[in-house]
Design a protein around this motif. Sequence first.
Motif, PDB file in Angstrom:
ATOM      1  N   THR A  48     104.420  38.245  37.517  1.00  0.00           N
ATOM      2  CA  THR A  48     105.010  37.994  36.195  1.00  0.00           C
ATOM      3  C   THR A  48     103.950  37.695  35.151  1.00  0.00           C
ATOM      4  N   GLY A  82     106.863  41.717  30.393  1.00  0.00           N
ATOM      5  CA  GLY A  82     108.313  41.841  30.465  1.00  0.00           C
ATOM      6  C   GLY A  82     108.931  41.158  31.668  1.00  0.00           C
ATOM      7  N   CYS A 117     108.849  49.286  32.879  1.00  0.00           N
ATOM      8  CA  CYS A 117     110.096  49.306  32.094  1.00  0.00           C
ATOM      9  C   CYS A 117     111.299  49.026  32.984  1.00  0.00           C
ATOM     10  N   SER A 120     111.454  45.365  33.884  1.00  0.00           N
ATOM     11  CA  SER A 120     111.853  44.565  32.724  1.00  0.00           C
ATOM     12  C   SER A 120     113.357  44.630  32.510  1.00  0.00           C
TER      13      SER A 120
END
Length: 171
Positions: A35, A40, A108, A111
């Motif tokens: 993280t 994200g 992406c 996220s």
Amino acid sequence: FSAVSLRAGADNSLTGLNPLHYVLFFVMGILVSLTQLIPGLSATVLLMIFGYYSSLMENIGLELLSDFKLLLVYAALGIGFVVGTLMFSKIINKLLDTQRKPFFFVICGLSVGSVISVFLGNDCMEIYKLWTPDTMIMDLLLGLAFLLVGFAVSFSLYLVDKKRESASKNL
């Protein structure tokens, strides 16, 4: 991750731990290190997915120093975090050099998945159970209003940046 959260149960206390739990906290520390390296992703969300966020936050304090088993939980998380940071930073650099576009798709996806898991996580499920028709409508309308305000602010900042970029090209 949402399936892990729902299966883990809402009450993952830090009492009655066995040695396998410390291995779990070590692995969670490794995952939490991700993280910090991948934009994200959120350590809070990850800990909520595993059902330990509330327990970990509630047990931070002076009594931590007097409870050896509790101290071991945070030590396992910390050691896992250091190991994960060293391990994943090299892996991420390699992926960015060799597989840049697919790796960005992974980022992406992670996220978006983390946002979904927040709404299906144990903490939010507890809030959903408390909803009455009146509070549910108010919460949803308030959430929608904040979503629209956030979108408007983000879009405005995008337009300002585009205008600034256009003006700097014309100079």
